[in-house]
Motif scaffolding. Structure first.
Motif, PDB file in Angstrom:
ATOM      1  N   LEU A   4       0.831  -1.206   0.000  1.00  0.00           N
ATOM      2  CA  LEU A   4       0.000   0.000   0.000  1.00  0.00           C
ATOM      3  C   LEU A   4       0.869   1.261   0.000  1.00  0.00           C
ATOM      4  CD1 LEU A   4      -2.838  -0.893   2.564  1.00  0.00           C
ATOM      5  CD2 LEU A   4      -2.916  -1.009   0.075  1.00  0.00           C
ATOM      6  N   SER A   5       1.979   1.216   0.730  1.00  0.00           N
ATOM      7  CA  SER A   5       2.872   2.377   0.805  1.00  0.00           C
ATOM      8  C   SER A   5       3.530   2.648  -0.540  1.00  0.00           C
ATOM      9  CB  SER A   5       3.948   2.143   1.864  1.00  0.00           C
ATOM     10  OG  SER A   5       3.366   1.859   3.112  1.00  0.00           O
ATOM     11  N   ALA A  57       8.234   6.352   2.500  1.00  0.00           N
ATOM     12  CA  ALA A  57       8.442   6.281   3.951  1.00  0.00           C
ATOM     13  C   ALA A  57       7.299   6.959   4.703  1.00  0.00           C
ATOM     14  CB  ALA A  57       9.779   6.925   4.312  1.00  0.00           C
ATOM     15  N   ILE A  58       6.924   8.147   4.245  1.00  0.00           N
ATOM     16  CA  ILE A  58       5.807   8.857   4.890  1.00  0.00           C
ATOM     17  C   ILE A  58       4.515   8.070   4.723  1.00  0.00           C
ATOM     18  CG2 ILE A  58       4.390  10.949   4.776  1.00  0.00           C
ATOM     19  CD1 ILE A  58       6.936  12.465   3.968  1.00  0.00           C
ATOM     20  N   ASP A  59       4.325   7.522   3.530  1.00  0.00           N
ATOM     21  CA  ASP A  59       3.110   6.757   3.264  1.00  0.00           C
ATOM     22  C   ASP A  59       3.083   5.468   4.078  1.00  0.00           C
ATOM     23  OD1 ASP A  59       0.995   5.457   1.003  1.00  0.00           O
ATOM     24  OD2 ASP A  59       1.037   7.631   1.170  1.00  0.00           O
ATOM     25  N   VAL A  86       2.386   1.777  -3.510  1.00  0.00           N
ATOM     26  CA  VAL A  86       1.355   2.295  -4.415  1.00  0.00           C
ATOM     27  C   VAL A  86       1.082   3.763  -4.125  1.00  0.00           C
ATOM     28  CG1 VAL A  86      -1.093   2.148  -5.024  1.00  0.00           C
ATOM     29  CG2 VAL A  86       0.262   0.066  -4.805  1.00  0.00           C
ATOM     30  N   GLY A  87       0.873   4.075  -2.839  1.00  0.00           N
ATOM     31  CA  GLY A  87       0.594   5.462  -2.473  1.00  0.00           C
ATOM     32  C   GLY A  87       1.773   6.378  -2.715  1.00  0.00           C
ATOM     33  N   GLY A  88       2.988   5.906  -2.379  1.00  0.00           N
ATOM     34  CA  GLY A  88       4.166   6.749  -2.526  1.00  0.00           C
ATOM     35  C   GLY A  88       4.523   7.019  -3.970  1.00  0.00           C
ATOM     36  N   VAL A  89       4.572   5.969  -4.780  1.00  0.00           N
ATOM     37  CA  VAL A  89       4.975   6.135  -6.184  1.00  0.00           C
ATOM     38  C   VAL A  89       3.912   6.893  -6.974  1.00  0.00           C
ATOM     39  CG1 VAL A  89       5.544   4.924  -8.322  1.00  0.00           C
ATOM     40  CG2 VAL A  89       6.428   4.080  -6.142  1.00  0.00           C
ATOM     41  N   LEU A  90       2.665   6.417  -6.897  1.00  0.00           N
ATOM     42  CA  LEU A  90       1.601   7.102  -7.639  1.00  0.00           C
ATOM     43  C   LEU A  90       1.375   8.514  -7.107  1.00  0.00           C
ATOM     44  CD1 LEU A  90      -1.106   4.326  -8.176  1.00  0.00           C
ATOM     45  CD2 LEU A  90       0.539   5.217  -9.807  1.00  0.00           C
ATOM     46  N   GLY A  91       1.410   8.638  -5.782  1.00  0.00           N
ATOM     47  CA  GLY A  91       1.207   9.965  -5.186  1.00  0.00           C
ATOM     48  C   GLY A  91       2.264  10.958  -5.625  1.00  0.00           C
ATOM     49  N   THR A 145       0.383   2.385   7.968  1.00  0.00           N
ATOM     50  CA  THR A 145       0.455   1.596   9.206  1.00  0.00           C
ATOM     51  C   THR A 145      -0.628   2.036  10.176  1.00  0.00           C
ATOM     52  OG1 THR A 145       2.853   1.291   8.943  1.00  0.00           O
ATOM     53  CG2 THR A 145       1.927   0.942  11.145  1.00  0.00           C
ATOM     54  N   ILE A 146      -0.761   3.357  10.338  1.00  0.00           N
ATOM     55  CA  ILE A 146      -1.823   3.890  11.201  1.00  0.00           C
ATOM     56  C   ILE A 146      -3.195   3.506  10.638  1.00  0.00           C
ATOM     57  CG2 ILE A 146      -2.879   5.995  12.106  1.00  0.00           C
ATOM     58  CD1 ILE A 146      -0.076   7.279  12.002  1.00  0.00           C
ATOM     59  N   ALA A 147      -3.348   3.635   9.323  1.00  0.00           N
ATOM     60  CA  ALA A 147      -4.634   3.337   8.685  1.00  0.00           C
ATOM     61  C   ALA A 147      -5.026   1.879   8.883  1.00  0.00           C
ATOM     62  CB  ALA A 147      -4.563   3.665   7.188  1.00  0.00           C
TER      63      ALA A 147
END
Length: 645
Positions: free
Chosen positions: A108-109, A157-159, A111-116, A164-166
């Protein structure tokens, strides 16, 4: 729980999921946190209700968030993919071990990090977080490639922290809901009996040929979606470009009209005779016009050049130009015609209006408007010109396309995923379940118990699609029940017929043997011997291709008829107490050929494959010998080459 209540429950859960996402997104934005937390509800809803509702939660979240933060809609594709990954991981039992949970968060990170990060670069040519941009630049040392890599790594890293929280919050919320309710919600997706993961995997292996129904549906939905998106994109782009062009044309024409209205047409020739530079001319009226046009040029950001030209046969004469690069140009200086204006030269010399012109040369990609400047008597003495930098409009078009693509990509993924979900549960899985349950139903040698079990298994599928597939399933149920009952009746009839045939065979054989006073229980013993011999041969593996269950059964049934030909032998010879003469022995030997002829006539009457062929062979050859001294044909060696005749 009935369907209506389940539908209402899924809708309520979806709304709650959207509310959680929107609330937490607003919270992080309000306090300036480097997190998003806008996928918690999506993960929970996907886990409890499946793809359709999880995807709808993602879409609803970004539509509402875009009201407060317009850029939110561009991240729709990220949340849609998160929903798909969540459904796949949770309902394929991939999260039972801690390492898989970590892997799930990491995916998930990424996907979110690269696409984001990619979306952020499209929207603002860099990371949305200033801290990420600053740290990445300092680490990259001026290398653009490294800068991009560091931006992606920091975003991942931020994602990772965000996801993790999500996932942790989503897990808590998921566990709060009673298990029975969660199971009922998920099972409500099925249009048939709910299947386990293993059963679904088994169905996925069912295929009637090179292509699968699911594959063709996927290709159809994807192709249709891409074609529609492409068509809509081209039409929208064309309309946008036309709108931009019309807007630019209107703007540049108004700018030229302003210049024309500012200049005094009666004094144009006077200006041309001054011989002064455009920026240092002290003529009051010219100075006022020059300053007014220069101020307007600065105010109109999209207007690049504003000027006044007098058109002559051999070229143009500069009257006024507020471009700083031409401040030392002399009024009346001759300038060659640009190629873009040559088609309009005749009209320009005639002093009439011309349309907005487009050119792309050393001055850039420009839209140019010329407006006649007239004297008080109405004679055209010069043209007021204005240029707009059309390349800036092209940048707007590229930005429009990029943003449109991001929105359309999210919508396309949503449409394709939703279409595949509907196709899978309403078409693919029911049809595969029907095909798998019917496999082997029409096999000839299937026993009645197996047939009844297949009918029971077929009825257990319980297809409920409320369409033609359910109609087909119901009719197939009735057909299979009917066929099973017919096969049951047919087997009873066949068994009764077989018993009657066996009885007739025994009776016929007894009638023949009753004429021979020396045989006794000969026919029963022969049948028993044949059975023992056949079973012994099969056990040792001899003649495996010949000794089928049918052949062995036919041979045992046929054994009592081996001496049926004795019906043609006279009693005086058949029951003679003493030794037979050679002539009498020859008569006795004719019972083999007579038996063969009798049974062949029966075969011609019955037609088709049946046990009488084995009876014919037994009747004809049961007195043949290995050494060739038998009768009636004196055959020698193995008889199987003859028994196929």
């Amino acid at each position: 729980m009935n369907k209506t209540r389940l539908y209402i429950s899924r809708t309520v859960i979806m709304i709650i999921g959207i509310a959680i996402n929107v609330s937490l997104s607003c919270f992080t934005r309000h306090f300036g946190l480097p997190l998003y937390l806008d996928t918690i509800g999506t993960i929970v809803v996907s886990a409890m209700t499946g793809s359709l509702w999880g995807l709808s939660t993602a879409v609803g979240t970004h539509i509402i968030c875009s009201i407060f933060e317009p850029t939110s809609i561009y991240y729709l594709s990220v949340s849609v993919i998160v929903a798909l990954i969540s459904v796949s991981a949770i309902h394929n039992r991939k999260l039972k071990k801690k390492r898989y949970v970590v892997l799930f968060i990491f995916i998930l990170s990424v996907v979110g990090g690269v696409l984001g990060t990619g979306i952020q670069w499209v929207l603002s040519s860099g990371p949305s977080l200033a801290e990420v941009a600053e740290i990445s630049k300092s680490l990259a040392g001026g290398n653009d490639t490294l800068y991009g890599v560091f931006c992606i790594l920091f975003s991942i890293a931020i994602d990772f922290v965000d996801k993790t929280i999500a996932v942790a919050v989503a897990f808590v919320l998921y566990k709060i809901v009673p298990k029975d309710f969660r199971v009922a919600l998920w099972n409500s997706n099925w249009c048939q009996k709910p299947l386990s993961t293993e059963e679904v995997e088994s169905l996925d292996k069912v295929s009637g040929g090179t292509y699968t129904l699911g594959g063709r549906i996927f290709a159809l939905i994807l192709a249709t979606g891409c074609l529609l998106v492409t068509a809509q994109g081209l039409v929208t782009l064309k309309l946008y470009e036309d709108t931009v062009y019309d807007d630019c044309s209107t703007t540049v024409m108004k700018a030229a009209q302003f210049v024309a209205e500012t200049m005094d047409g009666d004094r144009i020739n006077e200006y041309l005779k001054s011989g002064m530079s455009t920026s240092s001319c002290k003529m009051k009226n010219y100075r006022e016009s020059y300053d007014a046009i220069k101020r307007a040029n600065k105010t109109m950001n999209r207007i690049k050049y504003m000027y006044v030209y007098q058109i002559k046969e051999d070229g143009v004469r500069m009257v006024l130009d507020v471009d700083p690069s031409t401040k030392n140009s002399i009024i009346g200086e001759k300038i060659e015609f640009d190629k873009a204006f040559l088609p309009y030269k005749k009209d320009l010399l005639a002093g009439v209006d011309i349309p907005v012109m487009e050119s792309d040369d050393q001055f850039g990609h420009l839209l140019t408007a010329y407006v006649p400047i007239k004297t008080s008597s109405g004679r055209t003495v010069a043209y007021a010109g204005a240029d707009i930098d059309y390349s800036s409009m092209e940048n707007y078009t590229k930005e429009y396309l990029s943003k449109s693509f991001l929105i359309i990509l999210g919508v396309l993924i949503f449409v394709v995923a939703t279409g595949l979900w509907i196709a899978r549960f309403f078409m693919v899985l029911p049809i595969k379940a029907i095909a798998q349950a019917m496999d082997g139903f029409a096999v000839e040698d299937v026993d009645q118990k197996t047939l009844d079990q297949k009918v029971k298994d077929f009825r257990e599928i319980r297809v409920k699609t409320d369409d033609e597939i359910e109609y087909l399933y119901d009719n197939l149920c009735q057909m299979m029940i009917s066929v099973a009952e017919q096969m049951r009746d047919l087997r009873h009839y066949t068994e009764a017929t077989a018993q009657m045939q066996n009885g007739l065979i025994i009776t016929m054989a007894d009638m023949v043997e009753s004429r021979d006073s020396d045989t006794g229980a000969h026919i029963q013993k022969t049948a028993a011997y044949v059975k023992i011999i056949l079973e012994g041969l099969k056990k040792k593996g001899y003649y495996a291709e010949k000794l089928t269950p049918k052949y062995m059964s036919d041979a045992v049934i046929s054994a009592p008829l081996h001496d049926v030909g004795k019906i043609n032998v006279p009693d005086a010879v058949l029951n003679k107490p003493g030794k037979l003469t050679d002539e009498e022995y020859e008569i006795i030997k004719t019972h083999t050929t007579a038996g063969r002829e009798i049974i062949e006539r029966a075969i011609d009457t019955v037609h088709g494959e049946n046990y009488l062929k084995e009876a014919r062979n037994m009747a004809a050859y049961h007195h043949e010998r290995w050494d060739g001294k038998g009768y009636p044909e004196g055959l020698h060696g193995e008889l199987r080459m003859y028994l196929t005749r």
